[in-house]
Design an enzyme around this catalytic site. Structure first.
Site, PDB file in Angstrom:
ATOM      1  N   LYS A 144       0.615  -1.178   0.064  1.00  0.00           N
ATOM      2  CA  LYS A 144       0.280   0.054  -0.027  1.00  0.00           C
ATOM      3  C   LYS A 144       0.983   1.143  -0.327  1.00  0.00           C
ATOM      4  O   LYS A 144       0.345   2.219  -1.039  1.00  0.00           O
ATOM      5  CB  LYS A 144      -0.544  -0.052   1.389  1.00  0.00           C
ATOM      6  CG  LYS A 144      -1.810  -1.294   1.392  1.00  0.00           C
ATOM      7  CD  LYS A 144      -2.850  -0.960   2.252  1.00  0.00           C
ATOM      8  CE  LYS A 144      -1.934  -1.300   4.111  1.00  0.00           C
ATOM      9  NZ  LYS A 144      -1.376  -2.293   4.197  1.00  0.00           N
TER      10      LYS A 144
ATOM     11  N   ARG B  21      -9.361   0.983   9.292  1.00  0.00           N
ATOM     12  CA  ARG B  21      -8.923   0.071   9.567  1.00  0.00           C
ATOM     13  C   ARG B  21     -10.308  -0.561  10.715  1.00  0.00           C
ATOM     14  O   ARG B  21      -9.687  -2.147  10.776  1.00  0.00           O
ATOM     15  CB  ARG B  21      -7.816  -0.435  10.525  1.00  0.00           C
ATOM     16  CG  ARG B  21      -6.187  -0.131   9.118  1.00  0.00           C
ATOM     17  CD  ARG B  21      -5.255   0.162  10.432  1.00  0.00           C
ATOM     18  NE  ARG B  21      -4.229  -1.576   9.915  1.00  0.00           N
ATOM     19  CZ  ARG B  21      -3.035  -0.586   9.086  1.00  0.00           C
ATOM     20  NH1 ARG B  21      -2.524  -0.051   8.738  1.00  0.00           N
ATOM     21  NH2 ARG B  21      -2.446  -1.354   8.673  1.00  0.00           N
TER      22      ARG B  21
ATOM     23  N   ARG C  24      11.526  -6.854   4.238  1.00  0.00           N
ATOM     24  CA  ARG C  24      11.743  -5.495   4.641  1.00  0.00           C
ATOM     25  C   ARG C  24      12.176  -5.489   6.053  1.00  0.00           C
ATOM     26  O   ARG C  24      13.123  -3.936   6.852  1.00  0.00           O
ATOM     27  CB  ARG C  24      10.144  -5.144   5.036  1.00  0.00           C
ATOM     28  CG  ARG C  24      10.376  -3.350   5.366  1.00  0.00           C
ATOM     29  CD  ARG C  24       8.972  -2.662   5.073  1.00  0.00           C
ATOM     30  NE  ARG C  24       8.086  -2.981   6.092  1.00  0.00           N
ATOM     31  CZ  ARG C  24       6.344  -2.997   6.457  1.00  0.00           C
ATOM     32  NH1 ARG C  24       6.061  -2.377   4.754  1.00  0.00           N
ATOM     33  NH2 ARG C  24       5.928  -2.791   7.053  1.00  0.00           N
TER      34      ARG C  24
ATOM     35  N   ARG D 188      12.122  -2.406  10.932  1.00  0.00           N
ATOM     36  CA  ARG D 188      11.034  -1.604  11.727  1.00  0.00           C
ATOM     37  C   ARG D 188      10.973  -2.200  12.792  1.00  0.00           C
ATOM     38  O   ARG D 188      11.242  -3.381  12.657  1.00  0.00           O
ATOM     39  CB  ARG D 188      10.144  -1.601  10.847  1.00  0.00           C
ATOM     40  CG  ARG D 188       9.481  -0.316  10.423  1.00  0.00           C
ATOM     41  CD  ARG D 188       7.894  -0.106   9.833  1.00  0.00           C
ATOM     42  NE  ARG D 188       7.239  -0.643  10.086  1.00  0.00           N
ATOM     43  CZ  ARG D 188       5.701  -0.841   9.540  1.00  0.00           C
ATOM     44  NH1 ARG D 188       5.710  -0.199   8.343  1.00  0.00           N
ATOM     45  NH2 ARG D 188       4.633  -1.341   9.540  1.00  0.00           N
TER      46      ARG D 188
ATOM     47  N   ARG E 262      -0.326  -9.050  13.384  1.00  0.00           N
ATOM     48  CA  ARG E 262      -0.326  -8.084  12.710  1.00  0.00           C
ATOM     49  C   ARG E 262      -1.865  -8.748  11.608  1.00  0.00           C
ATOM     50  O   ARG E 262      -2.670  -7.522  11.039  1.00  0.00           O
ATOM     51  CB  ARG E 262       0.451  -6.788  11.773  1.00  0.00           C
ATOM     52  CG  ARG E 262       1.372  -6.017  13.246  1.00  0.00           C
ATOM     53  CD  ARG E 262       2.513  -5.810  12.706  1.00  0.00           C
ATOM     54  NE  ARG E 262       2.443  -5.316  11.360  1.00  0.00           N
ATOM     55  CZ  ARG E 262       3.345  -4.995  10.782  1.00  0.00           C
ATOM     56  NH1 ARG E 262       4.835  -5.450  11.474  1.00  0.00           N
ATOM     57  NH2 ARG E 262       3.055  -4.303   9.353  1.00  0.00           N
TER      58      ARG E 262
END
Ligand code: ADP
Length: 188
Positions: free
Chosen positions: A15, A90, A129, A135, A146
């Site tokens: 996204k 969300r 990632r 992160r 998640r």
């Protein structure tokens, strides 16, 4: 071309990448709640301190907090003619609040683009990632959590928007530029 657009899809579907490209193509700001939260964490603001606890656990930040942050952002001048929302709404409470915010201005959402990608692919992308961006919510257990939270709380929103005739599903697998074209095709 109309451009009040929501991008929805599981973590890792791409996204953020697509939002940046579409923002350029459509000339409207990409508004990412995750990015705004991360900027607040980095700046050590009160909002950041609150959000960090939830983010690091892979949980959603409480609706009231997220809703008021988005209301402030949408009230800025650059969002007057359109926007791309990445990561909001969300939850169904966020859908209701967004509807209220827009209705107050006589506006509505024009397209909801769902980027699809299967679980194995998104887990692989998020773990890759983690290596490059570091992160704090990209560890394997947090990633899996998640995805569960997404499936439980956010996936059902696609039904709401499908019923409204706004949902456009786009395959999130392929070349980045190809996916951008697919999205632009569905909203043109
Ligand atoms: P991803 O979609 O890859 O999980 P984001 O950057 O969109 O990443 O979001 C990171 C985290 O920020 C989420 O796990 C959540 O804690 C918080 N967050 C972002 N958007 C929202 C939202 N609309 N409501 C509640 N929490 C949110």
């Amino acid at each position: 071309m109309s451009s009040r657009i929501i991008l929805i899809g599981p973590p890792g579907a791409g996204k953020g990448t697509q939002a940046a490209r579409l923002s350029e193509a459509l000339g409207v700001p990409a508004i990412s709640t995750g990015d705004i939260f991360r900027a607040n964490v980095k700046g050590e603001t009160e909002l950041g301190t609150l959000a960090k606890r939830y983010m690091d656990a892979g949980e959603y930040v409480p609706d009231e907090v997220t809703n008021s942050m988005v209301a402030d952002r949408l009230a800025q001048d650059d969002a007057a003619e359109g926007f791309l929302l990445d990561g909001y709404p969300r939850t169904s409470a966020q859908v209701d609040e967004l509807d209220r915010m827009l209705a107050a201005e006589g506006k509505e959402i024009e397209h909801v683009v769902e980027l699809t990608a299967d679980t194995d692919e998104v887990v692989a992308r998020l773990l890759a990632r983690a290596q490059t961006e570091g992160r704090s919510d990209d560890s394997e257990d947090v990633v899996r959590h998640r995805l569960d939270v997404y499936e439980e709380q956010t996936q059902p929103l696609t039904d709401i928007y499908r019923e409204r005739g706004l949902l456009r599903q786009v395959d999130g697998l392929g070349e980045v530029s190809e996916i951008t074209e697919r999205i632009l095709d569905t909203i043109r």
